[in-house]
Design a protein around this motif. Structure first.
Motif, short mmCIF file in Angstrom:
data_model
loop_
_atom_site.label_atom_id
_atom_site.label_comp_id
_atom_site.label_asym_id
_atom_site.label_seq_id
_atom_site.Cartn_x
_atom_site.Cartn_y
_atom_site.Cartn_z
N UNK A 156 0.84 -1.19 0.00
CA UNK A 156 0.00 0.00 0.00
C UNK A 156 0.88 1.25 0.00
N UNK A 157 0.70 2.14 -0.98
CA UNK A 157 1.48 3.38 -0.99
C UNK A 157 0.93 4.37 0.04
N UNK A 158 1.67 5.42 0.27
CA UNK A 158 1.19 6.50 1.12
C UNK A 158 -0.16 6.95 0.59
N UNK A 159 -1.15 7.05 1.46
CA UNK A 159 -2.51 7.36 1.01
C UNK A 159 -2.58 8.69 0.27
N UNK A 160 -1.68 9.62 0.58
CA UNK A 160 -1.70 10.91 -0.12
C UNK A 160 -1.46 10.73 -1.62
N UNK A 161 -0.60 9.77 -1.98
CA UNK A 161 -0.35 9.53 -3.40
C UNK A 161 -1.56 8.90 -4.08
N UNK A 162 -2.22 7.98 -3.38
CA UNK A 162 -3.43 7.38 -3.94
C UNK A 162 -4.52 8.43 -4.12
N UNK A 163 -4.66 9.33 -3.14
CA UNK A 163 -5.67 10.38 -3.26
C UNK A 163 -5.32 11.36 -4.37
N UNK A 164 -4.04 11.67 -4.54
CA UNK A 164 -3.63 12.54 -5.65
C UNK A 164 -3.93 11.88 -6.98
N UNK A 165 -3.71 10.57 -7.07
CA UNK A 165 -4.02 9.84 -8.29
C UNK A 165 -5.52 9.89 -8.57
N UNK A 166 -6.31 9.79 -7.51
CA UNK A 166 -7.76 9.87 -7.68
C UNK A 166 -8.20 11.27 -8.11
N UNK A 167 -7.58 12.31 -7.56
CA UNK A 167 -7.92 13.68 -7.98
C UNK A 167 -7.57 13.90 -9.45
N UNK A 168 -6.45 13.33 -9.89
CA UNK A 168 -6.08 13.44 -11.30
C UNK A 168 -7.12 12.74 -12.16
N UNK A 169 -7.55 11.57 -11.73
CA UNK A 169 -8.60 10.84 -12.44
C UNK A 169 -9.87 11.70 -12.56
N UNK A 170 -10.26 12.33 -11.46
CA UNK A 170 -11.46 13.16 -11.49
C UNK A 170 -11.29 14.38 -12.39
N UNK A 171 -10.09 14.93 -12.45
CA UNK A 171 -9.83 16.05 -13.37
C UNK A 171 -9.99 15.61 -14.82
N UNK A 172 -9.51 14.41 -15.13
CA UNK A 172 -9.68 13.89 -16.49
C UNK A 172 -11.15 13.67 -16.80
N UNK A 173 -11.91 13.20 -15.80
CA UNK A 173 -13.35 13.01 -16.03
C UNK A 173 -14.05 14.35 -16.26
N UNK A 174 -13.63 15.39 -15.55
CA UNK A 174 -14.21 16.72 -15.81
C UNK A 174 -13.90 17.18 -17.23
N UNK A 175 -12.70 16.87 -17.69
CA UNK A 175 -12.33 17.21 -19.06
C UNK A 175 -13.22 16.46 -20.04
N UNK A 176 -13.44 15.17 -19.77
CA UNK A 176 -14.31 14.36 -20.64
C UNK A 176 -15.72 14.94 -20.67
N UNK A 177 -16.24 15.31 -19.51
CA UNK A 177 -17.59 15.88 -19.46
C UNK A 177 -17.65 17.21 -20.21
N UNK A 178 -16.60 18.01 -20.11
CA UNK A 178 -16.58 19.29 -20.83
C UNK A 178 -16.59 19.06 -22.34
N UNK A 179 -15.83 18.08 -22.81
CA UNK A 179 -15.81 17.77 -24.24
C UNK A 179 -17.18 17.27 -24.71
#
Length: 121
Positions: A20-43
């Motif tokens: 298990x990595x440091x939870x902060x890195x997993x949460x940052x990865x999840x925030x990046x995922x959500x940013x990509x989803x916002x981009x998809x929704x905008x498109x």
């Protein structure tokens, strides 16, 4: 192929390797995922707006369909990148490299140029 798709839907599959990595890195990865989803929704929203508000002609379809398809592609790419990054962090490997952001930027630029042309026609 199916092993990659399984990573998207089965959290136990992602967690089955490494530590298990440091939870902060997993949460940052999840925030990046959500940013990509916002981009998809905008498109997708942009594609729908073009389809609804541009005058009925061939250019409307030429702009709207690629925007909608690109939105779908970005959403799929987001979940794939999330799973590959999570796996790399768990294994202590370098994060996966991707040319997708550069390609997306070029495609969005071309789409903006097409919209400019449509605006002036």
């Amino acid at each position: 192929m199916w092993s990659v798709v399984r990573l998207w839907f089965d959290p136990d599959e992602v967690r089955s390797v490494g530590s298990t990595p440091d939870y902060r890195f997993s949460l940052a990865n999840e925030r990046t995922f959500l940013a990509w989803l916002r981009t998809a929704l905008a498109l997708i929203g942009g594609g729908l707006a073009v389809a609804q508000f541009l005058p009925e002609n061939q250019l409307r379809i030429v702009i709207a369909v690629p925007l909608l398809a690109l939105g779908a592609l970005v959403a799929i790419r987001a979940v794939d990148h999330w799973a590959r990054s999570e796996r790399a962090m768990r294994l202590g490997e370098a994060l996966p490299r991707s040319r997708f952001p550069a390609i997306l930027a070029l495609v969005v630029t071309l789409g903006a140029a097409a919209l400019l042309v449509a605006t002036f026609l």
